[in-house]
Structures are given as structure tokens and as C-alpha cells.
Scaffold this active site. Structure first.
Site, PDB file in Angstrom:
ATOM      1  N   HIS A 149      -1.134  -1.294  -4.355  1.00 30.86           N
ATOM      2  CA  HIS A 149      -2.396  -1.008  -3.670  1.00 30.86           C
ATOM      3  C   HIS A 149      -2.496   0.499  -3.410  1.00 30.86           C
ATOM      4  O   HIS A 149      -1.620   1.085  -2.767  1.00 30.86           O
ATOM      5  CB  HIS A 149      -2.448  -1.791  -2.363  1.00 30.86           C
TER       6      HIS A 149
ATOM      7  N   MET B  65     -12.308   4.096  -0.691  1.00 28.30           N
ATOM      8  CA  MET B  65     -13.001   4.282   0.596  1.00 28.30           C
ATOM      9  C   MET B  65     -13.700   5.629   0.512  1.00 28.30           C
ATOM     10  O   MET B  65     -13.348   6.599   1.200  1.00 28.30           O
ATOM     11  CB  MET B  65     -11.972   4.237   1.737  1.00 28.30           C
TER      12      MET B  65
ATOM     13  N   ASP C 266      -4.762   3.449  -1.800  1.00 27.27           N
ATOM     14  CA  ASP C 266      -5.848   3.729  -0.855  1.00 27.27           C
ATOM     15  C   ASP C 266      -6.423   5.119  -1.090  1.00 27.27           C
ATOM     16  O   ASP C 266      -5.742   6.124  -0.879  1.00 27.27           O
ATOM     17  CB  ASP C 266      -5.308   3.619   0.573  1.00 27.27           C
TER      18      ASP C 266
ATOM     19  N   HIS D 231      -8.308   0.838  -4.028  1.00 27.83           N
ATOM     20  CA  HIS D 231      -9.239   0.605  -2.915  1.00 27.83           C
ATOM     21  C   HIS D 231      -9.966   1.909  -2.613  1.00 27.83           C
ATOM     22  O   HIS D 231      -9.401   2.823  -2.008  1.00 27.83           O
ATOM     23  CB  HIS D 231      -8.398   0.116  -1.718  1.00 27.83           C
TER      24      HIS D 231
ATOM     25  N   SER E   6       0.849  -1.201   0.000  1.00 25.28           N
ATOM     26  CA  SER E   6       0.000   0.000   0.000  1.00 25.28           C
ATOM     27  C   SER E   6       0.876   1.240   0.000  1.00 25.28           C
ATOM     28  O   SER E   6       1.699   1.433   0.906  1.00 25.28           O
ATOM     29  CB  SER E   6      -0.894   0.015   1.238  1.00 25.28           C
TER      30      SER E   6
ATOM     31  N   MET F 258      -9.172   7.817  -0.004  1.00 26.72           N
ATOM     32  CA  MET F 258     -10.013   8.164   1.157  1.00 26.72           C
ATOM     33  C   MET F 258     -10.601   9.557   0.988  1.00 26.72           C
ATOM     34  O   MET F 258      -9.941  10.453   0.452  1.00 26.72           O
ATOM     35  CB  MET F 258      -9.168   8.117   2.432  1.00 26.72           C
TER      36      MET F 258
ATOM     37  N   ASP G 245      -6.429  -6.839   4.126  1.00 22.38           N
ATOM     38  CA  ASP G 245      -5.874  -5.489   4.221  1.00 22.38           C
ATOM     39  C   ASP G 245      -5.954  -4.944   5.642  1.00 22.38           C
ATOM     40  O   ASP G 245      -7.056  -4.770   6.185  1.00 22.38           O
ATOM     41  CB  ASP G 245      -6.674  -4.576   3.274  1.00 22.38           C
TER      42      ASP G 245
END
Ligand code: DX5
Ligand code: ZN
Length: 216
Positions: free
Chosen positions: A33, A68, A35, A66, A8, A37, A173
Site C-alpha cells: 500500500h 490523496m 500512500d 492510494h 502501508s 499525499m 485503511d
């Protein structure tokens, strides 16, 4: 089968993200990966599609993105156009999960779905034919460096059974380290996400090897 490692970039040096992605590639990462957000679905803010696009030339490895964010559907196309290969949405962040998964696949990308620690595996019972990857959160999403929640192991085992012979990868994760990786793999994980564990020392290749453990 050898477990895949998806470092990540949340734990990378954000001032040198391109170089960090190239370094992860050279160190043997299987996926990168990313992330994403929004400060709403999770209590932290990170990056958007412009950054994914800027990083794209730095590796040919799959971008495992990913999301979120809530709402998520309005942003899926932008992340696809930026160069995402796997686009993962949270069950808890979309009102119409089936529709979100169909949207990702209609854009020609792999559809991932993630479960927060408190969300039961049964939330996926009726969408398994539309899913390429299941991302089991083993921490509450929002931050790197948290401790692995042991109840995730039971959820991974249950999902392994539920998935059966379908071509669906199970990714885990949060809080994955060289110390608990073997247990996570034994429970049924195909892909391990790791932020802190990969970036803890400058030797990313050694850190990735340590996560694979005796699987190599
Ligand atoms: C948490 C993120 C994770 C996180 C993992 O919301 O989804 O990908 O960066 O970091 P570590 O491996 O440090 O728990
Ligand atoms: Zn993540």
C-alpha cells in the site's frame, strides 16, 4: 476466504524504502500500500511517481496506490506508468468520479475509490460497475498512527450489502491493529491496510500473521 494484508509503507524507513518493500514481500504481504499525499487534499506530503517507479523492481506483489491528491486525473497516467496495479482515487478529490474511474480502467489498471470517514456509502451507488476496489477510510487521511473510527464498521457492513456479488474488494485503511482486525473482517473487509501495526516491531511476518488472526 482469507483476508488480504496491505502494509502501508508510510510507516517504513524512508531511507531504506526498497529494502523495506522486499522485506514486506518476504513477510507475506498481499499488496504493498503506497500512500500518496499532496499537502492540499490532505495536510501532509509524501511521495510521487518517481518513487513508485524506483520501488517497482523490489517486489512482484501488487502495488496498491492510494492517491490523496487533488486534482487527481492529471497524475493517474504517471502513476500507472510507474508500475501501479490498483489506483485508488478519493470521491472527495475528483469532480467527475465516473470519469476518473474510466480513465484508470482505460489504462488497464484496477480502479479503486476511497471514502473519507464523513462521506456516505451512497456516494458510490451509481459507479459500482466501474469499481474494482472500495477503500473505506477509518481515520481522516493524512497520517499514520491514528485511532480507528468505530463508525467505519457500519459503513463497511452497508457497502458489503451494496456490493452484493460484484467482484469488488472492500479494503479498510486507518488504525487497523491485531486488536480490532477480527471485528473489521467480520464487518465485511477483504483487505486490511496497516502501517503502524506492521512496522511496530522488526518481525513484519509475525505482525502480518497477527492481523490475519484466526483466519489463517
Ligand atoms: C492515512 C493512510 C493510511 C495510513 C495507515 O492517510 O491512508 O494508509 O498509513 O496507517 P496506520 O495503519 O498507522 O493507521
Ligand atoms: Zn492509505
Amino acid at each position: 476466504m482469507t483476508v488480504k494484508i496491505a502494509p502501508s509503507i508510510l510507516s517504513a524507513d524512508f531511507a531504506r524504502l526498497g529494502e523495506e518493500v522486499s522485506a514486506l514481500d518476504a513477510a507475506g504481504a498481499d499488496y504493498i500500500h503506497v500512500d500518496v499525499m499532496d499537502g492540499h487534499f490532505v495536510p501532509n506530503l509524501t511521495i510521487g511517481p518517481a518513487v513508485v517507479k524506483a520501488l517497482r523492481p523490489h517486489t512482484a506483489k501488487l502495488f496498491d496506490v492510494h492517491l490523496m491528491i487533488e486534482p487527481v486525473d492529471p497524475f493517474i497516467q504517471a502513476f500507472v506508468e510507474a508500475g501501479s496495479d490498483i489506483v485508488t482515487v478519493h470521491v472527495e478529490a475528483t469532480r467527475h468520479l465516473d470519469r476518473s474511474l474510466q480513465l484508470i480502467r482505460s489504462l488497464g489498471r484496477k480502479a479503486g475509490v476511497s471514502l473519507n470517514p464523513a462521506t456516505p456509502d451512497s456516494a458510490l451507488s451509481y459507479v459500482l460497475d466501474k469499481v474494482d476496489l472500495i477503500l473505506v477510510m477509518s481515520v481522516n487521511p493524512g497520517f499514520g498512527g491514528q485511532s480507528f473510527i468505530p463508525a467505519a464498521l457500519d459503513k463497511i457492513r452497508r457497502l458489503r450489502d451494496m456490493v452484493g456479488r460484484r467482484p469488488i474488494e472492500i479494503e479498510v485503511d486507518g488504525g487497523v491493529t491485531a486488536a480490532n482486525a477480527a471485528e473489521v473482517i467480520a464487518a465485511g473487509a477483504d483487505v486490511l491496510v496497516a502501517g503502524s501495526a506492521v512496522f511496530s516491531t522488526p518481525d513484519y511476518a509475525a505482525n502480518i500473521r497477527a492481523l490475519r488472526g484466526r483466519q489463517l
